[in-house]
Design a protein around this motif. Sequence first.
Motif, short mmCIF file in Angstrom:
data_model
loop_
_atom_site.label_atom_id
_atom_site.label_comp_id
_atom_site.label_asym_id
_atom_site.label_seq_id
_atom_site.Cartn_x
_atom_site.Cartn_y
_atom_site.Cartn_z
N GLY A 20 0.82 -1.19 0.00
CA GLY A 20 0.00 0.00 0.00
C GLY A 20 0.86 1.25 0.00
N THR A 21 0.33 2.30 -0.56
CA THR A 21 1.02 3.60 -0.50
C THR A 21 0.01 4.67 -0.84
OG1 THR A 21 2.99 4.82 -1.17
CG2 THR A 21 1.83 3.63 -2.90
N ASN A 22 0.43 5.93 -0.78
CA ASN A 22 -0.49 7.00 -1.14
C ASN A 22 0.24 8.17 -1.77
OD1 ASN A 22 0.58 8.64 0.94
ND2 ASN A 22 -0.87 7.78 2.42
N THR A 23 -0.53 9.13 -2.26
CA THR A 23 0.06 10.27 -2.98
C THR A 23 0.92 11.13 -2.06
OG1 THR A 23 -2.00 11.45 -2.58
CG2 THR A 23 -1.75 10.41 -4.74
N VAL A 77 -9.27 1.60 -1.37
CA VAL A 77 -8.85 2.95 -1.74
C VAL A 77 -9.32 3.90 -0.65
CG1 VAL A 77 -9.05 4.75 -3.48
CG2 VAL A 77 -8.99 2.37 -4.19
N ALA A 78 -8.47 4.88 -0.33
CA ALA A 78 -8.82 5.82 0.73
C ALA A 78 -8.57 7.25 0.28
CB ALA A 78 -8.00 5.51 1.98
N LEU A 79 -9.45 8.17 0.77
CA LEU A 79 -9.25 9.61 0.57
C LEU A 79 -9.13 10.23 1.96
CD1 LEU A 79 -11.98 10.46 -2.12
CD2 LEU A 79 -9.58 9.83 -2.48
N HIS A 80 -8.04 10.92 2.21
CA HIS A 80 -7.86 11.53 3.52
C HIS A 80 -6.92 12.69 3.39
CE1 HIS A 80 -4.07 9.20 3.62
NE2 HIS A 80 -4.81 8.22 3.11
N GLU A 81 -6.57 13.32 4.55
CA GLU A 81 -5.60 14.41 4.51
C GLU A 81 -4.31 13.94 5.13
OE1 GLU A 81 -7.18 18.24 5.82
OE2 GLU A 81 -9.07 17.61 4.90
N SER A 82 -3.23 14.57 4.76
CA SER A 82 -1.88 14.24 5.20
C SER A 82 -1.52 12.78 4.97
CB SER A 82 -1.66 14.66 6.66
OG SER A 82 -2.37 13.79 7.53
N ASP A 83 -0.77 12.17 5.89
CA ASP A 83 -0.11 10.93 5.52
C ASP A 83 -0.92 9.66 5.76
OD1 ASP A 83 0.04 11.22 8.27
OD2 ASP A 83 1.90 10.08 8.38
N GLN A 84 -1.91 9.69 6.60
CA GLN A 84 -2.62 8.43 6.80
C GLN A 84 -4.11 8.59 7.05
OE1 GLN A 84 -2.85 6.72 10.45
NE2 GLN A 84 -1.18 7.86 11.44
N HIS A 85 -4.83 7.56 6.80
CA HIS A 85 -6.28 7.67 6.71
C HIS A 85 -6.97 7.73 8.07
CE1 HIS A 85 -7.42 3.50 7.75
NE2 HIS A 85 -6.18 3.24 7.33
N LEU A 86 -6.21 7.58 9.14
CA LEU A 86 -6.86 7.65 10.45
C LEU A 86 -7.18 9.10 10.82
CD1 LEU A 86 -4.72 5.00 12.32
CD2 LEU A 86 -6.99 4.75 11.32
N VAL A 87 -6.52 10.04 10.10
CA VAL A 87 -6.78 11.45 10.35
C VAL A 87 -7.68 11.99 9.24
CG1 VAL A 87 -5.71 13.70 10.64
CG2 VAL A 87 -4.49 11.63 11.33
#
Lengths: 410, 260
Positions: free
Chosen positions: A323-326, A362-372
């Motif tokens: 897994g990774t993100n933008t 797939v996740a949309l969130h702010e900053s580095d991880q989806h828990l925030v």
Amino acid sequence: MVALVLSNVGKAYRRYAHPRDRLLELLPPRRPRHEPIWVLRNVDITVQSGESLAIVGQNGAGKSTLLKLITGVTKPTEGAVHRHGRIGAILELGVGFHPEFSGRQNILIAGQLMGLEVNEISRAMPAIAEFAEIGSYFDQPLRTYSSGMQLRLAFSVATAIRPDILILDEALAIGDAYFQHKCAARIRAFRRDGTTLLFVSHDPTAVRSLCDRAVLIERGAIVQEGPPDFVLEHYNANIARREAEYRIRAVEGAVDRRPAMRSGDRKATIEGVDIVDAAGASTRAVLSNASIRIRVTVAVHAALETLTVGFLIRDRVGNDAFGTNTYHLAAPAVPLDVGARYVCEFAVGAIALGQGHYSIAVALHESDQHLVRNHDWWDQALAFEVLHAGGPHRIGIVDLPVTSTGLRRL
Amino acid sequence: MIASLWRYRGFVRTSVARDFQLRYRGSALGIVWTLLQPIGTVVVLTIVFTRVMQPRLPGGDGFTYSIYLCAGVFAWGLFAEIVQRELNVFIENGNYLKKSSFPRSSLPLIVAITAIINFVLAFAIYFVFLFAIDRFPGWVALWTLPVILMIALLAVGLGILLGTANVFFRDLGPAVPIVLQFWFWLTPIVYPVAVVPDFIKPWFAMNPLASAVAALQDIFTGGQAPTWQTLVTLAAIALIACVAGLAAFRSQADNIVDEL
């Protein structure tokens, strides 16, 4: 010496919208009223004398039409077929056989249909009967034979006299293992004596053991040519891929409808997730180490400073595979407008996963991880399958590039 | 085409033999049935028309009508059998045509030879009957040969033409038998041409089969040889039919396989 040359061969069948169009076509003004349906086009094959060529391809690819053109049963619409030597063709076993006649009588007519003289057939008769191993049934009507006996007799008569070019349409998959072995042995003996072999089969073992070269036909054209192993691998991978895509599409809808898999404040939502292959086509089955892109479509519903898109690939039992993100990829950011839609692609240079079933979250969130500040989290947004692309056997969810020195004495 | 047919003469011979064997396979009398059929025809026609219905041809006794009738019925039988079987020959043998490479023209040839053998056997019975009632016309009967040859050639040409067309236009399959039925009754076989009203006679003259049948009837009822004019006209028509049939077949032979 060349045994067979096909130069730019094409075959089209005529399709008429209505039967009367065929009649109107004969009357002046003689303009064509049919639509040509091309089943083969631009086929170039040269077979050297004594060579053995396998023709592989899916049903409907045009293999049988190709064999009919080579044997002269049907004529090419364009291009030319040149053959040198006597052709023995087994397009179908038992053509000319009639259930009411005895094995002996049927051999006579089947042999004559192949163009053999009566005395040639009479001379070969004992050998034919012996090879087919039908014993005391030889003078009994064919209807009393088991289907295995009929096939054995048919193969036996079809190969009674060694042709210069032998054409086999999946005829080897007959009878029990013992007889198959016997057929293969006879074909090998023909080859030793200089017979050129053209062989259509789905059986990789037979192709590998009997042929020096293979061509892969897809939708009426030769798409691959080379050593049997190389062509077969390509062919099998293609088949597996199509099957898998079909299977996955059939179950995909069910996966999508699970509401519990979706969570978030919906300030931005995932509109769609897709996997596209190197050619840009949507796919759900990829070959191991193929280059793919994961495409995520996003809609923004509220004022947001930044938006991170992430994906997570899981194996069939739910273990995280990758897994990774933008954010981590340091992908460039754009200003976000409320009500606008965006697309984000992840290019995966080589999907180094082992063969098996996987899902993508797939996740949309702010900053580095989806828990925030999680906007949208879509578990199992799609399912896909990774297929073995050939090469050595391996197990596990990653596909590591491994070589071995083998044992070395210390 | 001739050369390839010659190479496959063994296949043609075996196929013809097979056709006869198949017809009477498992029957006790076997090939005798081929003879019993025309015997039955002769006996029935003779009894019905000399004893039961008793029509009279002008200037003939009871047997004359039966002789007249048999000549026409057998000749028509040859013509109809060839046309009817050539009509379906390619469709019925589709599997051969699609799966093996052999001279396609051997199929219509097999049909024609089979029908001619059938006819020869039937006509042999007819000859026996003529001898038995002492009405054999003598050497003039040899004229039967050219007339029958013309009928056979006409039928083969027409049959191949229709058989080729039938592959592409399947309506011909059911249509041709109906046409043949009309053709039979429009040919003076059962009735003498004398009963036909005068104003229709010119139309009857256009029926090539009528003149062929009439030639046979004249040979056997009156001992008259056919005129050269009749024979030449028949030959020309038969030739035209054969050329047309073969031309159609040759131009479409490759398409036949694709269509089946």
